[in-house]
Design an enzyme around this catalytic site. Structure first.
Site, PDB file in Angstrom:
ATOM      1  N   THR A 166      -7.173   2.086   3.629  1.00 10.62           N
ATOM      2  CA  THR A 166      -6.856   2.451   2.297  1.00 10.62           C
ATOM      3  C   THR A 166      -6.179   1.265   1.624  1.00 10.62           C
ATOM      4  O   THR A 166      -5.656   0.377   2.064  1.00 10.62           O
ATOM      5  CB  THR A 166      -5.545   3.781   2.664  1.00 10.62           C
ATOM      6  OG1 THR A 166      -4.337   2.858   3.329  1.00 10.62           O
ATOM      7  CG2 THR A 166      -5.976   4.758   3.535  1.00 10.62           C
ATOM      8  N   SER A 167      -5.771   1.522   0.419  1.00  9.81           N
ATOM      9  CA  SER A 167      -5.507   0.333  -0.634  1.00  9.81           C
ATOM     10  C   SER A 167      -3.884   0.189  -0.271  1.00  9.81           C
ATOM     11  O   SER A 167      -3.375  -0.919  -0.856  1.00  9.81           O
ATOM     12  CB  SER A 167      -5.711   0.589  -1.979  1.00  9.81           C
ATOM     13  OG  SER A 167      -5.071   1.958  -2.224  1.00  9.81           O
ATOM     14  N   SER A 168      -3.240   1.091   0.589  1.00  6.38           N
ATOM     15  CA  SER A 168      -1.876   0.878   0.801  1.00  6.38           C
ATOM     16  C   SER A 168      -1.605   0.312   2.062  1.00  6.38           C
ATOM     17  O   SER A 168      -0.555   0.077   2.575  1.00  6.38           O
ATOM     18  CB  SER A 168      -1.236   2.395   0.734  1.00  6.38           C
ATOM     19  OG  SER A 168      -1.725   3.017   1.702  1.00  6.38           O
ATOM     20  N   CYS A 169      -2.726  -0.136   2.732  1.00  9.65           N
ATOM     21  CA  CYS A 169      -2.418  -0.767   4.132  1.00  9.65           C
ATOM     22  C   CYS A 169      -1.631  -2.163   4.139  1.00  9.65           C
ATOM     23  O   CYS A 169      -1.178  -2.621   5.103  1.00  9.65           O
ATOM     24  CB  CYS A 169      -3.789  -1.090   4.702  1.00  9.65           C
ATOM     25  SG  CYS A 169      -4.860  -2.310   3.960  1.00  9.65           S
ATOM     26  N   GLY A 170      -1.766  -3.043   2.772  1.00  8.18           N
ATOM     27  CA  GLY A 170      -0.883  -4.058   2.920  1.00  8.18           C
ATOM     28  C   GLY A 170      -1.512  -5.378   3.435  1.00  8.18           C
ATOM     29  O   GLY A 170      -0.787  -6.211   3.560  1.00  8.18           O
TER      30      GLY A 170
END
Length: 284
Positions: free
Chosen positions: A112-116
Site C-alpha cells: 500500500t501507498s501508506s507503507c512508508g
C-alpha cells in the site's frame, strides 16, 4: 455473501428534463484478511472471488507461491458482535511448515501507498522476495506482436459484464501470447482485480504465469507491476500511464511494461525485447 451490484434511486436530469429512476451501482464492501487467525489487512473490494483475492494478495506479498502451501481459506463465522457472518472476513490457513510472517511488526507488507517505504526500499523488497525471476532479454520465453497487444483492450472491454451494468469497475485479464483470453476479473480496485486473477491461478496450480500477458484497465502503478513480477507474469499492459516507480521496477526485474495502449498506439517503457519490433526502431 454480498452482491456484486446494488440498486439506488437517483434523480436524472437530461436536457432539462427531470425524472426519478433506479440506477445500478457496483457494490463496495470491506474485506478483512486474516492469516492463521490473526488480522493481516483490510481492503475495499467488490464482493465475489474473495478467497482468490486473499490468495492473490499473499502471492504478491511473497507468502504463498503454490497451492500446496495453502491449507484452506474460510469465511469467519461470528464476525459480528451478535455472532453473525458478514462474509467480509476471511481467514487464510497456511499448510504445515510454511513460514508465517511476523505479524507483530507494525507493517510487514509493502503493497500500500501508506507503507512508508522509499522507492529504493520498495524495489529491493520485490527483487529479494520474488520467487520466479523473469526470463532474460537474450532468451525471452514469451514474444508478442504489437498487433496482438493492440487488440487486447477491446477484448478486455467486451468481457467486462458488470461494467456494462454499472460503469464503475476496473478489470484485469490474462491473455496468451496470441491474444486468447484466459481469465478476467472485475473489482472496484484494480489491485483487487489482479489479486483475484493471481489467486485463481494459485488455486488451480498455474503459477508462475510465465506465458501470460496481464492487461489492466486504468493506469499501471508500482503495486500492479509488483503483483505481475511476484506471479511470474512477463508482460503488463495498461490503457493508461505507468508511474515512474512502476517503470523502475519493470526495468530492474525484466518486466515488459506497456502503457497508453489505445488502438494501434502504445508506449513501451521497459522490456521491449518481448515485442516483435522493427530492429532499427527498437534500437532507436
Amino acid at each position: 455473501m454480498g452482491r456484486v451490484t446494488e440498486r439506488r434511486r437517483v434523480i436524472r436530469i437530461r436536457d432539462g428534463a427531470v425524472s426519478s429512476r433506479p440506477d445500478t451501482l457496483v457494490a463496495e464492501e470491506p474485506l478483512e484478511i486474516r492469516l492463521n487467525g490473526k488480522p493481516l489487512a483490510i481492503t475495499m473490494r467488490t464482493p465475489g472471488d474473495d478467497f482468490a483475492l486473499a490468495a492473490g494478495f499473499l502471492v504478491s506479498e511473497g507468502v504463498l507461491a503454490s497451492a500446496e502451501e495453502l491449507a484452506n481459506i474460510v469465511y469467519c463465522a461470528g464476525a459480528t458482535a451478535d455472532g453473525g457472518n458478514t462474509y467480509n472476513v476471511v481467514d487464510v490457513r497456511l499448510a504445515d511448515g510454511v513460514a508465517v510472517p511476523d505479524l507483530t511488526l507494525e507493517r510487514n507488507f509493502y503493497t500500500t501507498s501508506s507503507c512508508g517505504l522509499c522507492g529504493k526500499a520498495s524495489l529491493d523488497a520485490v527483487r529479494t522476495t520474488a520467487r520466479w525471476p523473469l526470463d532474460t532479454a537474450a532468451d525471452p520465453a514469451l514474444r508478442i506482436s504489437p498487433e496482438t497487444l493492440a487488440a487486447l483492450p477491446d477484448r478486455l472491454r467486451s468481457a467486462q459484464r458488470v461494467f456494462d451494468r454499472t460503469g464503475g469497475l476496473h478489470a484485469a485479464a490474462l491473455f496468451s501470447a496470441d491474444g486468447e483470453l484466459l481469465d478476467v476479473r472485475e473489482d472496484v480496485g484494480r489491485h483487487n482485480a489482479v489479486d483475484k486473477i493471481v489467486g485463481r491461478a494459485l488455486q488451480s496450480g498455474r503459477l508462475p504465469l510465465s506465458s501470460a500477458v496481464l492487461m489492466v484497465s486504468g493506469r499501471a502503478s508500482f503495486e500492479l507491476a509488483q503483483k505481475a513480477v511476484m506471479a511470474g507474469i512477463p508482460v503488463l499492459a495498461a490503457v493508461s500511464a505507468p508511474s515512474s516507480l512502476a517503470v523502475d521496477l519493470a526495468a530492474e526485474t525484466g518486466l515488459t511494461l506497456v502503457g497508453f495502449l489505445r488502438g494501434r498506439s502504445m508506449n513501451v517503457y521497459a522490456g521491449a525485447h518481448r515485442l516483435a519490433l522493427d530492429a532499427a526502431a527498437a534500437a532507436g
